[in-house]
Each structure stands twice: as structure tokens, then as C-alpha cells.
Motif scaffolding. Structure first.
Motif, PDB file in Angstrom:
ATOM      1  N   ILE A 211       0.839  -1.214   0.000  1.00  0.00           N
ATOM      2  CA  ILE A 211       0.000   0.000   0.000  1.00  0.00           C
ATOM      3  C   ILE A 211       0.869   1.258   0.000  1.00  0.00           C
ATOM      4  O   ILE A 211       1.663   1.486   0.923  1.00  0.00           O
ATOM      5  CB  ILE A 211      -0.931   0.021   1.238  1.00  0.00           C
ATOM      6  N   ALA A 212       0.695   2.092  -1.037  1.00  0.00           N
ATOM      7  CA  ALA A 212       1.407   3.373  -1.103  1.00  0.00           C
ATOM      8  C   ALA A 212       0.636   4.367  -0.243  1.00  0.00           C
ATOM      9  O   ALA A 212      -0.589   4.416  -0.325  1.00  0.00           O
ATOM     10  CB  ALA A 212       1.454   3.866  -2.538  1.00  0.00           C
ATOM     11  N   ASN A 213       1.335   5.125   0.545  1.00  0.00           N
ATOM     12  CA  ASN A 213       0.753   6.215   1.331  1.00  0.00           C
ATOM     13  C   ASN A 213      -0.093   5.747   2.518  1.00  0.00           C
ATOM     14  O   ASN A 213      -1.255   5.377   2.348  1.00  0.00           O
ATOM     15  CB  ASN A 213      -0.090   7.137   0.433  1.00  0.00           C
ATOM     16  N   PRO A 214       0.459   5.800   3.713  1.00  0.00           N
ATOM     17  CA  PRO A 214      -0.271   5.391   4.908  1.00  0.00           C
ATOM     18  C   PRO A 214      -1.123   6.502   5.529  1.00  0.00           C
ATOM     19  O   PRO A 214      -1.794   6.267   6.526  1.00  0.00           O
ATOM     20  CB  PRO A 214       0.872   5.039   5.866  1.00  0.00           C
ATOM     21  N   LEU A 248      -4.804  -8.651   8.553  1.00  0.00           N
ATOM     22  CA  LEU A 248      -4.266  -8.519   7.194  1.00  0.00           C
ATOM     23  C   LEU A 248      -2.785  -8.145   7.257  1.00  0.00           C
ATOM     24  O   LEU A 248      -2.419  -7.156   7.898  1.00  0.00           O
ATOM     25  CB  LEU A 248      -5.036  -7.440   6.418  1.00  0.00           C
ATOM     26  N   ILE A 249      -1.959  -8.949   6.626  1.00  0.00           N
ATOM     27  CA  ILE A 249      -0.526  -8.618   6.568  1.00  0.00           C
ATOM     28  C   ILE A 249      -0.321  -7.694   5.373  1.00  0.00           C
ATOM     29  O   ILE A 249      -0.783  -7.992   4.266  1.00  0.00           O
ATOM     30  CB  ILE A 249       0.321  -9.904   6.409  1.00  0.00           C
ATOM     31  N   HIS A 250       0.336  -6.560   5.615  1.00  0.00           N
ATOM     32  CA  HIS A 250       0.516  -5.608   4.508  1.00  0.00           C
ATOM     33  C   HIS A 250       1.779  -4.780   4.707  1.00  0.00           C
ATOM     34  O   HIS A 250       2.294  -4.673   5.820  1.00  0.00           O
ATOM     35  CB  HIS A 250      -0.706  -4.688   4.402  1.00  0.00           C
ATOM     36  N   THR A 251       2.281  -4.217   3.625  1.00  0.00           N
ATOM     37  CA  THR A 251       3.469  -3.360   3.685  1.00  0.00           C
ATOM     38  C   THR A 251       3.082  -1.962   3.235  1.00  0.00           C
ATOM     39  O   THR A 251       2.459  -1.799   2.186  1.00  0.00           O
ATOM     40  CB  THR A 251       4.569  -3.891   2.733  1.00  0.00           C
ATOM     41  N   PHE A 252       3.453  -0.974   4.042  1.00  0.00           N
ATOM     42  CA  PHE A 252       3.188   0.419   3.690  1.00  0.00           C
ATOM     43  C   PHE A 252       4.420   1.045   3.032  1.00  0.00           C
ATOM     44  O   PHE A 252       5.561   0.764   3.438  1.00  0.00           O
ATOM     45  CB  PHE A 252       2.884   1.246   4.944  1.00  0.00           C
ATOM     46  N   TYR A 253       4.194   1.899   2.067  1.00  0.00           N
ATOM     47  CA  TYR A 253       5.257   2.688   1.431  1.00  0.00           C
ATOM     48  C   TYR A 253       4.920   4.156   1.677  1.00  0.00           C
ATOM     49  O   TYR A 253       3.781   4.480   1.997  1.00  0.00           O
ATOM     50  CB  TYR A 253       5.304   2.410  -0.070  1.00  0.00           C
ATOM     51  N   PRO A 256       5.904   7.879   6.931  1.00  0.00           N
ATOM     52  CA  PRO A 256       7.226   7.842   7.556  1.00  0.00           C
ATOM     53  C   PRO A 256       7.922   6.479   7.438  1.00  0.00           C
ATOM     54  O   PRO A 256       8.776   6.187   8.261  1.00  0.00           O
ATOM     55  CB  PRO A 256       6.892   8.136   9.027  1.00  0.00           C
ATOM     56  N   TYR A 257       7.569   5.666   6.474  1.00  0.00           N
ATOM     57  CA  TYR A 257       8.113   4.296   6.450  1.00  0.00           C
ATOM     58  C   TYR A 257       9.534   4.235   5.901  1.00  0.00           C
ATOM     59  O   TYR A 257       9.908   4.964   4.987  1.00  0.00           O
ATOM     60  CB  TYR A 257       7.158   3.366   5.690  1.00  0.00           C
ATOM     61  N   LYS A 258      10.284   3.304   6.491  1.00  0.00           N
ATOM     62  CA  LYS A 258      11.720   3.196   6.245  1.00  0.00           C
ATOM     63  C   LYS A 258      12.070   2.964   4.773  1.00  0.00           C
ATOM     64  O   LYS A 258      13.035   3.527   4.262  1.00  0.00           O
ATOM     65  CB  LYS A 258      12.275   2.049   7.113  1.00  0.00           C
ATOM     66  N   LEU A 259      11.241   2.127   4.105  1.00  0.00           N
ATOM     67  CA  LEU A 259      11.516   1.808   2.697  1.00  0.00           C
ATOM     68  C   LEU A 259      11.689   3.071   1.854  1.00  0.00           C
ATOM     69  O   LEU A 259      12.554   3.144   0.984  1.00  0.00           O
ATOM     70  CB  LEU A 259      10.340   1.005   2.120  1.00  0.00           C
TER      71      LEU A 259
END
Ligand SMILES: [Mg+2]
Length: 350
Positions: A211-214, A248-253, A256-259
Motif C-alpha cells: 500500500i502506497a501512502n499510509p 491482514l498482513i501488509h506493507t506500507f510505502y 514515515p516508512y523506512k523503505l
């Protein structure tokens, strides 16, 4: 100056755009002047590395660079600009042999970004539902509109589709209901190959969700903040949990995310190499107006040389620094921020 001294003094700057350089499509006073301090007056080439990082999305880096260049009357290269989904370029290789569901405002936007980034196999949210209209009766049922039983025009069977491996949200779609329903459906399947009477249900989550933009909200024209991607994610998480009993397992972009900060550092290091510095920047100054994204992300990476600078021209306007997420420096505007950086790095700003 020796090579070693030069390396020690290497630094980079990360500018947030909205609330720092631009507001409502208009330059913030002194923004163009601040950027002018970072380029050679004769050649207009950057003297120091700097990039622009926004949590916005739904457009390519080239499109964003062009728009911002025009507003600020300051030339910005495509690879000096990051949007929320820029680090998702690194997913192309991972999903080379599988289909991915791309979510954005339109099929056209998803198609454009897939081409720019190089996703070989992809299906847009809008395309997926159009091919399987039974998945979203709210839009496609003829019973509600015409009072007759629906005869859905089904255009795709599971046999002529590649299995899904990931759902990638590039930007907020127009129809949240459609988006939530389809993501919850696909995320609880093994492969996203859904048919009218068929779902290959998974016991654990087998589809990755990116997911782009938290951000939960942003400042619009109305007096109250407007919901965006982070809020949509909360809806998807809640309904996925109700349906499956699982989180739900998810990754944020995005910030403030490190990636996002790691990717930004890489872009700055590339610029430094062009300026004959072989090692990555020793200090990276993040200038932003949002304590919860711009400042928080930089503060989290303080041990890696990140320094946060909060400006008063955007969403934080108090006389004082933010009490819970204090920036390393709190200044009036972007010009003060750049002058401060050049002073801290012993560069003459005149
Ligand atoms: Mg901002």
C-alpha cells in the motif's frame, strides 16, 4: 580540500512538496529562492544533492517532476522526484511470473504506471471487476436498476488468467466499496482466480498486499481533513478480519516508512557520485510540514544521519515545535531551512 574532507562533508536534502514548496498549486513565498541556493548560478546544475519526496501518488515521477518544475520555475529531473509508490519499482522482479492486481483511480492510470515501472503481468481493479461483475452487485446488478434478474456478462474464467501473487494499491480508487470488496475477496483466496461458484480459499494469507501512502487524511478545501489511503486500509483490515478472523498482513510505502527513506538515500547517493563523492551522504536533511510523516520518518533514522526540519508553512503552524514528535530544527519556511543547512555544513549560501 582533500578527497577525505569532501567525503566527510557530503550531505543531501529531501524536500516534501505540499506545505513546504507549494500550497494549492501556488509556490510558497521564497521556495524558488531556496532552491536557487542549491544550484550553480551559471549552469543551473545542482551543487549539492537534493530530491523531492511526496506521499501523493497516481502519477509517474516524470509527470510529477514536470508539474512541480513548472509551478516553481525550477527544473527538476525525473530521478530527483519520488512519489509514494516509487519504491514499488523494486517489486517488478519479485512478481515477474505472476499477475498482480493494481489499484488506482482508473484502468488507464494503472496501465500507465505498470508500463513506466515495468510490471509485465497486471490487472487493474476496474478491469478485474468488469470481467467478473457478479463480484460487485451494487454496481452491476440489474435487479436494483431494472427490476429484472441479473444476467452478468462474465468475460474471464480462471483458466485464462495467471494466478495472483500480490495486490498493489498505488492510489485511492474512486469507488471504495468496490475496492474493499474485491481486495477482501482476493486476499482470502490462494490465487485470486475467482469464479461465480468458486474460490480457492487459503488458511493463511497467501497474497501479498502493498500500500502506497499510509496517511489517514489530508487537508482539502473543507475545514475538516479528508480521508485517504490509510483510512481505506483501516476499512479493508477491519472487514478482512471479520471475514477471516485474521489480521491482514501488509506493507506500507511512503513517509514515515523506512523503505521510502532508504530509497531516498539511494537517489541522493547516486547524485553524490555524479558530484564525485563515492560514499553515501553523511547527513540527510528532511524538510517537511507534517510531524507525523516527514518528521517522524526522519527522527526514526537519526542514528543513520537523518536530521529533521519542520517548517511553519504547512499543516503545523504553532509558535512551538511539535511536542510529541519534535523536529531537530523548527524554522519559519523553506528558505530558512536551506540557509540553516548550508550554515551547518559550512557552505557559503551567498
Ligand atoms: Mg506536506
Amino acid at each position: 580540500m582533500t578527497q577525505q574532507q569532501q567525503e566527510q562533508q557530503s550531505f543531501g536534502i529531501v524536500f516534501d512538496i505540499d506545505g513546504v514548496l507549494i500550497r494549492d498549486g501556488v509556490p510558497i513565498p521564497n521556495a524558488t529562492k531556496a532552491l536557487g541556493l542549491l544550484v550553480d548560478q551559471d549552469t543551473q546544475q545542482p551543487k549539492y544533492p537534493y530530491i523531492f519526496v511526496t506521499n501523493g501518488g497516481g502519477f509517474s515521477e516524470a509527470d510529477k517532476a514536470k508539474k512541480v518544475s513548472k509551478v516553481l520555475n525550477h527544473h527538476i529531473e525525473e530521478d530527483h522526484c519520488m512519489v509514494a509508490h516509487t519504491p514499488m519499482k523494486t517489486l517488478v522482479d519479485k512478481y515477474r511470473d505472476n499477475d498482480v492486481l493494481l489499484v488506482s483511480k482508473s484502468h488507464k492510470t494503472s496501465e500507465h504506471l505498470a508500463q513506466v515501472y515495468g510490471f509485465k503481468h497486471f490487472t487493474s481493479l476496474q478491469q478485474y471487476v468488469e470481467e467478473r461483475p457478479f463480484l460487485y452487485p451494487t454496481k452491476y446488478s440489474t435487479f436494483w436498476t431494472k427490476g429484472v434478474a441479473s444476467e452478468y456478462d462474465i468475460k474471464k474464467s480462471k483458466d485464462d488468467q495467471l494466478p495472483f501473487k500480490a495486490i498493489i494499491l498505488l492510489e485511492e480508487p474512486l469507488d471504495w466499496g468496490e475496492c474493499i470488496q474485491i481486495i477482501v475477496d482476493i486476499a482470502q483466496s490462494k490465487d485470486g482466480l475467482l469464479e461465480k461458484n468458486f474460490i480457492n480459499k487459503a488458511d493463511t494469507q497467501m497474497i501479498d498486499v502493498h500500500i502506497a501512502n499510509p496517511d489517514i487524511s489530508y487537508g482539502g478545501e473543507f475545514v475538516l481533513p479528508r480521508f485517504t489511503m490509510g483510512a481505506l486500509t483501516e476499512c479493508i483490515k477491519t472487514l478482512y478480519k471479520i471475514q477471516t478472523g485474521r489480521d491482514l498482513i501488509h506493507t506500507f510505502y511512503g513517509k514515515p516508512y523506512k523503505l521510502t527513506y532508504e530509497y531516498a538515500k539511494e537517489l541522493l547517493s547516486n547524485q553524490l557520485k555524479k558530484l564525485n563523492h563515492q560514499s553515501p551522504p553523511k547527513h540527510i536533511y528532511a524538510i517537511g510540514d507534517n510531524p507525523y510523516s516527514d518528521i517522524k520518518g526522519a527522527n526514526n533514522l537519526k542514528s543513520e544521519g537523518w536530521v529533521s526540519i519542520l517548517v511553519k508553512t504547512g499543516c503545523w503552524k504553532s509558535e512551538f515545535n511539535h511536542p510529541e514528535i519534535p523536529a531537530d530544527h523548527y524554522v519559519n519556511d523553506v528558505l530558512e531551512a536551506v540557509e540553516l543547512i548550508l550554515r551547518l555544513e559550512n557552505k557559503n549560501s551567498s
